[in-house]
Design an enzyme around this catalytic site. Structure first.
Site, short mmCIF file in Angstrom:
data_model
loop_
_atom_site.label_atom_id
_atom_site.label_comp_id
_atom_site.label_asym_id
_atom_site.label_seq_id
_atom_site.Cartn_x
_atom_site.Cartn_y
_atom_site.Cartn_z
N LYS A 13 0.85 -1.21 0.00
CA LYS A 13 0.00 0.00 0.00
C LYS A 13 0.87 1.25 0.00
O LYS A 13 0.62 2.19 -0.75
CB LYS A 13 -0.83 0.05 1.30
CG LYS A 13 -2.20 -0.49 1.25
CD LYS A 13 -2.87 -0.05 2.56
CE LYS A 13 -4.07 -0.84 2.88
NZ LYS A 13 -4.69 -0.44 4.15
N ASP A 70 -8.14 2.57 4.47
CA ASP A 70 -8.75 1.29 4.84
C ASP A 70 -9.43 0.77 3.60
O ASP A 70 -10.17 1.48 2.92
CB ASP A 70 -9.74 1.43 6.00
CG ASP A 70 -9.94 0.08 6.67
OD1 ASP A 70 -8.95 -0.50 7.14
OD2 ASP A 70 -11.08 -0.43 6.68
N SER A 71 -9.11 -0.47 3.29
CA SER A 71 -9.57 -1.00 2.01
C SER A 71 -9.96 -2.46 2.17
O SER A 71 -9.70 -3.07 3.20
CB SER A 71 -8.46 -0.85 0.97
OG SER A 71 -7.22 -1.26 1.49
N PHE A 150 -0.68 -7.31 -4.35
CA PHE A 150 -0.73 -8.01 -3.05
C PHE A 150 -2.16 -8.48 -2.81
O PHE A 150 -3.04 -8.30 -3.67
CB PHE A 150 -0.23 -7.08 -1.93
CG PHE A 150 -1.15 -5.92 -1.64
CD1 PHE A 150 -1.11 -4.77 -2.41
CD2 PHE A 150 -2.07 -5.97 -0.59
CE1 PHE A 150 -1.95 -3.70 -2.15
CE2 PHE A 150 -2.91 -4.90 -0.31
CZ PHE A 150 -2.85 -3.77 -1.10
N TYR A 152 -5.63 -9.88 -2.64
CA TYR A 152 -6.48 -10.68 -3.53
C TYR A 152 -6.23 -10.39 -5.02
O TYR A 152 -6.98 -10.86 -5.87
CB TYR A 152 -7.96 -10.41 -3.19
CG TYR A 152 -8.30 -10.80 -1.76
CD1 TYR A 152 -8.65 -12.11 -1.44
CD2 TYR A 152 -8.25 -9.87 -0.73
CE1 TYR A 152 -8.94 -12.47 -0.13
CE2 TYR A 152 -8.53 -10.22 0.59
CZ TYR A 152 -8.88 -11.52 0.88
OH TYR A 152 -9.16 -11.89 2.17
N ARG A 179 -7.70 2.25 -4.97
CA ARG A 179 -6.81 3.17 -4.24
C ARG A 179 -6.39 4.32 -5.15
O ARG A 179 -6.37 5.48 -4.73
CB ARG A 179 -5.59 2.37 -3.73
CG ARG A 179 -4.63 3.15 -2.85
CD ARG A 179 -3.68 2.22 -2.09
NE ARG A 179 -4.43 1.29 -1.25
CZ ARG A 179 -4.64 -0.01 -1.56
NH1 ARG A 179 -4.11 -0.53 -2.65
NH2 ARG A 179 -5.36 -0.77 -0.76
P1 ITT Z 1 -2.92 -1.27 7.26
O1 ITT Z 1 -4.20 -1.42 8.06
O2 ITT Z 1 -1.70 -1.24 8.13
O3 ITT Z 1 -3.00 -0.11 6.32
P2 ITT Z 1 -3.73 -3.77 6.06
O4 ITT Z 1 -3.15 -4.67 5.01
O5 ITT Z 1 -4.11 -4.41 7.38
O6 ITT Z 1 -2.73 -2.56 6.31
P3 ITT Z 1 -6.50 -3.06 5.66
O7 ITT Z 1 -6.83 -3.23 7.09
O8 ITT Z 1 -7.04 -1.88 4.93
O9 ITT Z 1 -4.92 -3.01 5.42
O10 ITT Z 1 -6.91 -4.40 4.92
C1 ITT Z 1 -6.89 -4.41 3.58
C2 ITT Z 1 -6.91 -5.84 3.08
O11 ITT Z 1 -7.81 -5.88 1.96
C3 ITT Z 1 -5.54 -6.22 2.54
O12 ITT Z 1 -4.73 -6.82 3.50
C4 ITT Z 1 -5.93 -7.13 1.39
O13 ITT Z 1 -6.22 -8.41 1.90
C5 ITT Z 1 -7.20 -6.49 0.86
N1 ITT Z 1 -6.87 -5.45 -0.14
C6 ITT Z 1 -6.99 -4.10 0.02
N2 ITT Z 1 -6.54 -3.46 -1.07
C7 ITT Z 1 -6.12 -4.40 -1.90
C8 ITT Z 1 -5.52 -4.35 -3.18
O14 ITT Z 1 -5.21 -3.20 -3.77
N3 ITT Z 1 -5.24 -5.50 -3.77
C9 ITT Z 1 -5.51 -6.68 -3.18
N4 ITT Z 1 -6.03 -6.82 -1.96
C10 ITT Z 1 -6.34 -5.68 -1.32
#
Ligand code: ITT
Length: 198
Positions: A13, A70-71, A150, A152, A179
């Site tokens: 990210k 948050d994604s 990364f 999915y 994003r």
């Molecule tokens: P931070 O909270 O520290 O930012 P995180 O990976 O835990 O990092 P999130 O809580 O937002 O982030 O969870 C996002 C999850 O959703 C991420 O770990 C992936 O499994 C999925 N995801 C989000 N954006 C993605 C992307 O661009 N491509 C693939 N999977 C994604």
């Protein structure tokens, strides 16, 4: 250059966000750069709640602007899973195991429609904040393809071009992804001086 802390522990990210913001004079500091090594508990029910929590917590602690993302993946046929809990879908929360579990759960499912959401919050010391959301629609494949990205990405087939998200380079992904689309709205507001760094 303006320093903004990117309030994430996800290196992928961070790379995507800094790749887009650097050309606009924003120097993205990682949590490692500022010496923050803890987890921020994500207990919100919405993408906004969690993005706001990450950005505001870090901004207040370090007295600098901070950006939280948050994604997650929303799968139509699994309405109460994934979403804000996408990271912790499988017990291990490891990307490969999350993807394997998704394939198993959708094994006999015909409706494979899905979308990614990214919620961005940019929070300034003093409490001013800006929020943006981006979305990309697609469907979940039955096999893995592509080595980039990364989460999915290897399973996500983009509606607009039929490619897997993991087949795109970082710049290509930023052009089209949830994003990238959320950050494009932020960049538009920076260009129009709605978001200012004074
Ligand atoms: P931070 O909270 O520290 O930012 P995180 O990976 O835990 O990092 P999130 O809580 O937002 O982030 O969870 C996002 C999850 O959703 C991420 O770990 C992936 O499994 C999925 N995801 C989000 N954006 C993605 C992307 O661009 N491509 C693939 N999977 C994604």
């Amino acid at each position: 250059m303006i320093d903004v802390i990117i309030a994430t522990n996800n290196k992928d990210k961070l790379c995507e966000i800094s790749g887009l913001l650097k050309p606009y004079g924003i120097n993205c500091l990682s949590l490692g750069d500022i010496g923050f090594a803890d987890e921020i508990e994500e207990d919100g029910d919405t993408f906004f709640d969690n993005a706001y929590k990450k950005a505001s917590f870090i901004s207040k602690k370090y007295n600098l602007p901070a950006l939280g993302d948050d994604s997650g993946l929303v799968v139509d046929s699994l309405p109460n899973e994934l979403g804000v809990r996408s990271k912790r879908f499988s017990p291990s929360a490891i990307d490969k195991e999350n993807n394997d579990l998704l394939l198993i759960k959708l094994e006999h499912e015909i409706n494979r429609q899905a979308h990614f959401i990214s919620q961005i919050v940019l929070y300034f010391p003093g409490g001013r904040f800006f929020a943006y959301q981006g979305r990309i629609d697609g469907e979940i494949a039955r096999d893995f393809r592509g080595n980039n990205g990364f989460g999915y990405d290897p399973l996500f087939i983009i509606n607009e071009n039929g490619k897997r998200m993991a087949e795109l380079t970082r710049d290509e992904k930023n052009m089209i992804s949830h994003r990238g689309r959320a950050l494009a709205k932020l960049i538009e507001d920076i260009d129009n001086e709605i978001v200012t760094f004074q």
